[in-house]
Structure formats: C-alpha cells, structure tokens
Design a protein around this motif. Sequence first.
Motif, mmCIF file in Angstrom:
data_model
loop_
_atom_site.group_PDB
_atom_site.id
_atom_site.type_symbol
_atom_site.label_atom_id
_atom_site.label_comp_id
_atom_site.label_asym_id
_atom_site.label_seq_id
_atom_site.Cartn_x
_atom_site.Cartn_y
_atom_site.Cartn_z
ATOM 1 N N TYR A 218 0.819 -1.203 0.000
ATOM 2 C CA TYR A 218 0.000 0.000 0.000
ATOM 3 C C TYR A 218 0.860 1.264 0.000
ATOM 4 O O TYR A 218 0.463 2.305 -0.511
ATOM 5 C CB TYR A 218 -0.918 0.018 1.230
ATOM 6 N N LEU A 219 2.038 1.161 0.616
ATOM 7 C CA LEU A 219 2.907 2.328 0.751
ATOM 8 C C LEU A 219 3.943 2.409 -0.373
ATOM 9 O O LEU A 219 4.642 3.417 -0.499
ATOM 10 C CB LEU A 219 3.626 2.289 2.111
ATOM 11 N N ARG A 220 4.029 1.364 -1.200
ATOM 12 C CA ARG A 220 5.041 1.315 -2.259
ATOM 13 C C ARG A 220 4.983 2.507 -3.209
ATOM 14 O O ARG A 220 6.037 3.023 -3.613
ATOM 15 C CB ARG A 220 4.875 0.003 -3.036
ATOM 16 N N PRO A 221 3.790 2.998 -3.620
ATOM 17 C CA PRO A 221 3.772 4.151 -4.532
ATOM 18 C C PRO A 221 4.491 5.378 -3.986
ATOM 19 O O PRO A 221 5.048 6.164 -4.752
ATOM 20 C CB PRO A 221 2.275 4.421 -4.711
ATOM 21 N N LEU A 222 4.492 5.541 -2.666
ATOM 22 C CA LEU A 222 5.193 6.682 -2.077
ATOM 23 C C LEU A 222 6.706 6.511 -2.217
ATOM 24 O O LEU A 222 7.429 7.471 -2.505
ATOM 25 C CB LEU A 222 4.792 6.830 -0.611
ATOM 26 N N TYR A 223 7.188 5.290 -2.018
ATOM 27 C CA TYR A 223 8.606 5.023 -2.247
ATOM 28 C C TYR A 223 8.963 5.195 -3.719
ATOM 29 O O TYR A 223 10.024 5.734 -4.056
ATOM 30 C CB TYR A 223 8.951 3.600 -1.801
ATOM 31 N N ASP A 224 8.099 4.734 -4.606
ATOM 32 C CA ASP A 224 8.364 4.874 -6.041
ATOM 33 C C ASP A 224 8.554 6.339 -6.405
ATOM 34 O O ASP A 224 9.458 6.691 -7.195
ATOM 35 C CB ASP A 224 7.211 4.285 -6.860
ATOM 36 N N ALA A 225 7.716 7.201 -5.864
ATOM 37 C CA ALA A 225 7.821 8.633 -6.148
ATOM 38 C C ALA A 225 9.156 9.178 -5.648
ATOM 39 O O ALA A 225 9.851 9.917 -6.364
ATOM 40 C CB ALA A 225 6.658 9.390 -5.513
ATOM 41 N N MET A 226 9.535 8.818 -4.434
ATOM 42 C CA MET A 226 10.798 9.312 -3.881
ATOM 43 C C MET A 226 11.996 8.816 -4.680
ATOM 44 O O MET A 226 12.928 9.577 -4.957
ATOM 45 C CB MET A 226 10.928 8.896 -2.413
ATOM 46 N N GLU A 227 11.967 7.531 -5.037
ATOM 47 C CA GLU A 227 13.111 6.954 -5.743
ATOM 48 C C GLU A 227 13.280 7.517 -7.146
ATOM 49 O O GLU A 227 14.371 7.459 -7.716
ATOM 50 C CB GLU A 227 12.962 5.430 -5.795
ATOM 51 N N SER A 228 12.210 8.083 -7.717
ATOM 52 C CA SER A 228 12.324 8.707 -9.036
ATOM 53 C C SER A 228 12.844 10.139 -8.943
ATOM 54 O O SER A 228 13.190 10.742 -9.957
ATOM 55 C CB SER A 228 10.970 8.700 -9.739
#
Length: 314
Positions: free
Chosen positions: A183-193
């Motif tokens: 559920y929280l993965r999209p937030l990490y994806d945004a940061m990592e980009s």
Amino acid sequence: MVVVLDNQDILSRVCGVNDDNLKTLEAELGGGVFARGNELRIEHADEEVAARFNAVINGLVDAARSGESPSSEYVKALIGAVETAAPERDPIREAVIHIPNGFSRVYPRNRNQARYIQGMRMCDISFCIGPAGTGKTYLAVAEALRLVLSKKTRKLALTRPVVEAGESLGFLPGDLMQKINPYLRPLYDAMESLVPFEVIRRLEETRAIEIAPLAYMRGRSLNDSVIILDEAQNTTKEQMKMFLTRLGQGSRSIITGDTTQIDLPKRVDSGLIHAISLLKDVEGIHFSYLHTADVVRNPLIKKIIQAYDNENQI
C-alpha cells in the motif's frame, strides 16, 4: 518571427526529440514552425501569435540553459502561461521544484499543476483532487523532499489509509508491516524517481522520513513537519478529521485523492468528499483540482479515463 540561437545543444533541447516541441507549437499556435541552421521561425501573419511564439521560445531556452530537456507538455504549459499571465510573470517557472541532491528540477507540466504547487507553498493545508496520472502524489512528494532536504522543515511523514480494493489483506503473506508495504510502495516509487536511494536511506536512518498507515497517526502531534496523506478518498470522515488535527507548530499537510476511485464499503462516506464540502470556504486551506486534460503519465491514460467517464454518463 525569427529567433536565432547560437548554441546547438540549447537549440536541440528547445526543439525536443524528433522536433516534438516544434510540432506542438505548430498545433497550438496555428502556424508553420521551422528550424533552419541556428534559427527558429514561425510563419504566421498575426503579430500576437508571433509575440507568443517568441515568449514561449524564450521560456524553453531558459529551461534548456538550466539543464532541462523541455517536453511537449511543458510547451503547452508555457503557451497557457503566456496567454493568461502578465508578461513579466511565468507561473510555470515560478512553480519549479528544485530538490537538493535530486536528479533534476521538477517542472509543472501545465498551469493546473503550477497552481497546485503554489497552493502547497502558500497554505499550511492543501488538497489536490484529480484522476490517476495527473501528478498529485509525485508533486506532493517532490515539494516535501525540497522542504526537508533544504532544511526548511525537520521531517517528512507520508501516510495512506489501508483499504482493500477487491483483495483481502488477511490473505496476503507476511506480518503486518509486510502486508502493508504494498500500500505504501507508490510513495517510495515517487521518492526513488526524484532522489538517489542513498539520500532516502540517509533520511530514514536519521528519522527524517516516516512512512506509515493512517491508523498510526492517531494521538500524535507532528511539529515542524510536512505530512502527506495519499489516497485520501479512502478515508472515513472520522479518519480525515483525525489526520487534519495532527498538524502541529510549523507543519503543513498535503492531501491528495481521486474521488472517482473510492474503495470504501457501501454506505461509508468518503472523508475527502466530506472535507471538500465542509472546508471549501475556510481561509488558509487551498484546494487544487486536476482533470483528465492534466494527465501527464502515459497519453493512453487520458483516453482510458475519458472512456470510463463516458460510460458513467450513459
């Protein structure tokens, strides 16, 4: 109208890949746009169109000189800014997000995104409502990272409600945190980009970043922080009130959501829809609305959203 550029690299960035930016200028301004040698020219008899062409090219040149490679979406945003803003103001450039140690500057792709960024900067609480692919979460995370990495705020807290969209959380493998991580993965994806992984790891080690389910926010007061609530359409009215009252001294909250993708059980009201109605006239709270035309992900996303919208209208 002819614009002469003396730098081939800048000229290449202004034209875009396969001259996409020039094609966009042609489509939007209604005149033929050509690149010959180090010159850019528009063939149009209207002096106003020529002036707009010149202003947009100047904006593209400024972006290229700062190391960016402007996209066709950015060209459209510049054209919109030229049409509606005073000549001395460029809302697109004013809303640029420069993240220390980030991969590159983040530019709003259109005027509505620019308003969204300005709203985050002007108000302690800002809402952004729009469909998938409009950059709601991406821009919120970018602005939050800018604040934390430039030492303007101490901490970044990211949260989402854990609501099942067709699947049962209980059947997922692992302990509670392993169940919640998807559920929280999209937030990490945004940061990592936006920033190198080493920067994220350093922020986590110093506890300058916290990512947690919304339920973990209860009973807390977050000071000197920027707090992002993502997927806010899946909050209940009680959860939304709880989240909004976590705001402490020197903090700001950013709430994003899509009111067309509510996964709450039937007869449970969305906290986001309730908050829009209840707080729309409260001074100090900013509301931004993004639309299908603002989708910046894959061009197909616009068509998919429009197809579903059309079906719902039948």
